[in-house]
Write an enzyme that holds these catalytic residues in place. Structure first.
Site, PDB file in Angstrom:
ATOM      1  N   ASP A  61       0.834  -1.191   0.000  1.00  0.00           N
ATOM      2  CA  ASP A  61       0.000   0.000   0.000  1.00  0.00           C
ATOM      3  C   ASP A  61       0.880   1.256   0.000  1.00  0.00           C
ATOM      4  O   ASP A  61       1.865   1.329   0.746  1.00  0.00           O
ATOM      5  CB  ASP A  61      -0.896  -0.024   1.241  1.00  0.00           C
ATOM      6  CG  ASP A  61      -1.861   1.133   1.305  1.00  0.00           C
ATOM      7  OD1 ASP A  61      -2.748   1.204   0.442  1.00  0.00           O
ATOM      8  OD2 ASP A  61      -1.732   1.960   2.230  1.00  0.00           O
ATOM      9  N   GLU A  79       1.721  -0.404  -5.042  1.00  0.00           N
ATOM     10  CA  GLU A  79       0.800   0.686  -5.336  1.00  0.00           C
ATOM     11  C   GLU A  79       1.692   1.919  -5.470  1.00  0.00           C
ATOM     12  O   GLU A  79       2.097   2.514  -4.470  1.00  0.00           O
ATOM     13  CB  GLU A  79      -0.225   0.868  -4.222  1.00  0.00           C
ATOM     14  CG  GLU A  79      -1.249   1.948  -4.541  1.00  0.00           C
ATOM     15  CD  GLU A  79      -2.218   2.221  -3.407  1.00  0.00           C
ATOM     16  OE1 GLU A  79      -3.405   2.462  -3.688  1.00  0.00           O
ATOM     17  OE2 GLU A  79      -1.789   2.206  -2.232  1.00  0.00           O
TER      18      GLU A  79
END
EC number: 3.2.1.68
Length: 720
Positions: A349, A405
């Site tokens: 993330d 990401e």
């Protein structure tokens, strides 16, 4: 402090060893080791489970700086049986937030290396007296493992062959219609793994399953932290996702997670974890001191010179990823999940944070010597980030799936440019944006759409990467679901309690002519076509397709594009709705299986003109103009011979000329303009011959009629 002394009359204490960090069961006892450079003193706190509930330390052992400290590591060895005990630490030292120090001897904090964190046992239920943050402690490991892996081995699928399903562990089975024995748990999810196998999925990407506090907002609002992007401990599985909660000092939760992985592997499904190694639940200077902040705040967090927290995560703090101690911690953590928990990879993330320079950046500290002309400051993006380098070249981690990401909340956007070592792939946010705009009929995206179909070579080819380094997606957990993408032009986030200010405003969505769910039949039909068009695009694109839990049956969140705080039906997989929407589910299942059947739709390298040909309304004449809303291609395929795929994103129907193949003819397979079940013509469809006969006069002329906003797939068959 003497070298050894009695502990509670049953255990003896020794100086211990500085490695490995964490609590380690050894012959005759347990070694405890924790890094804290700034602490002046430390104490090991031991708890029984009952005393932890009562917020009372059972036994506290002070650590002598002479006997129990080596360098910046505090350590102690306790002989004896600590089977049913828990542990944590106190640290004494300077409390000076303006200098980045938060030592407080009255605070008991969790070891960052704890393998299970025990506090509340039941999801969503506060502790005694309504306390949402009761005292936490770590599980003390046993010298043996009681878990039977039953010969489990990594599946090691080539990444090009993956079909990824982004899934929320609790949300997958929590709805009553799941009819599982333990809804919302690891065990409950196991009961539905066969469904994923039937859907054609061979990889699940689990939204955060590390220990987090779902009640972190609850003391001042009714909101829940449902998604879990607010980690307390990176080694511990979320204990309240287990049917046993904190039973057996959290060991049952570990074993339940292992069982989930083992059973997924038995069904040919890999498990990727979404890891949030960019910030923690401790927030900014007003946040709680749970673990990292109380252990050594200035090491674990990226700080400004006066102690302020950098906030590249948008969540109050930023993990100091490229600090030498922190990057060792991260690598140790990832290795643990691979070797001990058998996971197959990680999605990172806000991974761009992992490329930023740590606070108090020092080239000597990082590289071992000065770097001429180095002007790097805290948070500067690094061309060769030490952490990414370590992970990429690690003998264990270099062999698992690594997905970035490739952006963060500080404005750093690295899609196509993330430091990769030819290993890292990326969530391709540019694919999402281009595909959304082309499919809804926006001018100027035909060329970009063709690039997306090819695996985004404009992003990855020049850097030496492959199509499978692109994780292709149209929808994910944050943002509109697939159904909402074709239902709403605007977000509807009032239920989040932030006056509709939260969530993305630019969703590139189209409601197909009317806003909301209650619309006319023509709009409903168009929405069904558009959902299928998006799914066809995902499955015929080079790269790795990923879709979000529930999109295969058209799950709606009512236009809320930021449902992080809702523990109810809006985030739950609706097994009852899946049955009601069986037509879309059938189509998606058949498309995933079609992709696997086609050798040409999961290529190792980018397609070339030797096998790929572009077409327009006439074969061999593609239209790349700004006003083009039609893209078609034919692809030679080792198993199918050749396939023809076309997308008509115009509001007008079209009659398409098909490529001439002497001795062969084109057989229709997929047409999203047809009602189900004729949208996918399987061999066992009772009226298949009749459905083909209806358009035979077009096919006999090497033509095909396409409805507006539709897509088709045809297969080349020999004449008989």
């Amino acid at each position: 402090m003497p070298e050894r002394y009695a502990l509670g009359g049953a255990c003896r204490v020794l100086a211990g060893m500085p490695e490995p960090l964490g609590a380690t069961a050894l012959d005759g006892g347990v070694n405890f080791a924790v890094y804290s450079a700034g602490a002046a003193g430390a104490a090991l706190c031991l708890f029984t489970p009952d005393d932890l509930k009562a917020d009372e330390v059972t036994e506290e052992v002070p650590l002598d700086p002479l006997f129990n400290r080596t360098g910046n590591v505090w350590h102690i060895f306790i002989e004896g049986d600590l089977h049913n005990m828990l542990y944590a630490y106190r640290f004494d030292g300077r409390f000076a937030p303006h200098c980045g120090q938060y030592f407080d001897v009255s605070n008991v904090v969790v070891d960052p290396y704890a393998k299970a964190v025990v506090s509340r046992g039941e999801y969503g239920v506060p502790g005694p007296g309504g306390d949402c943050w009761p005292q936490m402690a770590g599980m003390i490991p046993l010298p043996y493992s009681t878990f039977d892996w039953q010969g489990d081995l990594p599946l090691r699928y080539p990444q090009k062959d993956l079909v990824i399903y982004e899934m929320h562990l609790r949300g997958f089975t929590k709805h009553t219609s799941s009819n599982v024995e333990h809804p919302g748990t690891y065990i409950g999810a196991i009961s539905k793994l066969d469904y994923l196998k039937e859907l054609g999925v061979n990889c699940v990407e689990l939204m955060p399953c590390h220990e987090f506090n779902e009640l972190e907002y609850f003391s001042h609002s009714s909101k829940m932290n449902f998604w879990g992007y607010s980690t307390i401990n990176f080694f511990s599985p979320m204990t309240r996702y287990s049917s046993g909660g904190t039973r057996n000092c959290g060991r049952d939760a570990i074993n339940e997670f292992k069982t989930f992985v083992r059973e997924a592997h038995k069904r040919g499904i890999e498990v990727i974890m979404d890891v949030v190694l960019n910030h923690t639940a401790e927030g900014n200077e007003k946040g709680p001191r749970l673990s990292f902040r109380g252990v050594d705040n200035s090491t674990y967090y990226m700080l400004a010179p006066k102690g302020e927290f950098y906030n590249y995560s948008g969540c109050g703090n930023t993990f100091n990823c490229n600090h030498p101690v922190v990057r060792d911690f991260i690598v140790d953590c990832l290795r643990y999940w691979v070797t001990e928990m058998h996971v197959d990879g990680f999605r990172f993330d806000l991974a761009s944070i992992m490329t930023r320079g740590c606070s108090l950046w020092d080239p000597v500290n990082v590289y071992g010597g000065p770097v001429e002309g180095d002007m790097t400051t805290t948070g500067t993006p690094l061309a060769t980030p030490p952490l990414i380098d370590m992970i990429s070249n690690d003998p264990i981690l270099g062999d698992v799936k690594l997905i970035a990401e490739a952006w963060d909340a500080g404005g750093l956007y690295q899609v196509g440019q993330f430091p990769h070592w030819s290993i890292w792939s990326e969530w391709n946010g540019k694919y999402r944006d281009i595909v959304r705009q082309f499919i809804k009929g926006t001018d100027g995206f035909a060329g970009g759409f063709a690039e997306c179909l090819c695996g985004s070579p404009h992003l990855y080819q020049a850097g030496g990467r492959k199509p499978w380094h692109s994780i292709n997606f149209v929808c994910a957990h944050d943002g509109f679901t697939l159904a909402d993408l074709v239902t709403y032009n605007k977000k509807y986030n009032l239920s989040n309690g932030e006056d509709n200010r939260d969530g993305e405003n630019h969703n590139l969505s189209w409601n197909c002519g009317e806003e909301g769910e209650f619309v006319g039949s023509s709009v409903r039909r168009l929405r069904k076509r558009q959902m299928r068009n998006f799914f066809v695009c995902l499955m015929v694109s080079q790269g790795v397709p990923m879709f979000y839990m529930g999109d295969e049956y058209g799950h709606t969140k009512g236009g809320n594009n930021n449902t992080y705080c809702h523990d109810h039906y809006v985030n739950y997989f609706r097994w009852d709705k899946k049955e009601e929407s069986s037509d879309l589910h059938r189509f998606c299942s058949l498309m995933t299986k079609f992709r696997k059947q086609c050798e040409s739709l999961g290529l190792e390298n980018f397609p070339t003109a030797q096998r790929l040909h572009w077409h327009g309304h006439q074969p061999g004449k593609p239209d790349w103009s700004e006003t083009s809303r039609f893209v078609a291609f034919s692809m030679k395929d080792a198993t199918k011979g050749e396939i023809y795929v076309a997308f008509n994103a115009s509001h007008l129907p079209a009659v398409v000329g098909l490529p001439e193949r002497p001795g062969y003819h084109w057989e229709p397979l997929v047409d999203t303009g047809k009602p189900a079940p004729y949208d996918f013509l399987t061999d066992d469809l009772p009226d298949r011959a009749f459905a083909v006969q209806q358009i035979s006069h077009f096919l006999n002329s090497n033509l095909y009629p396409m409805l507006s906003y539709s897509s088709i797939i045809l297969e080349l068959q020999p004449d008989v």
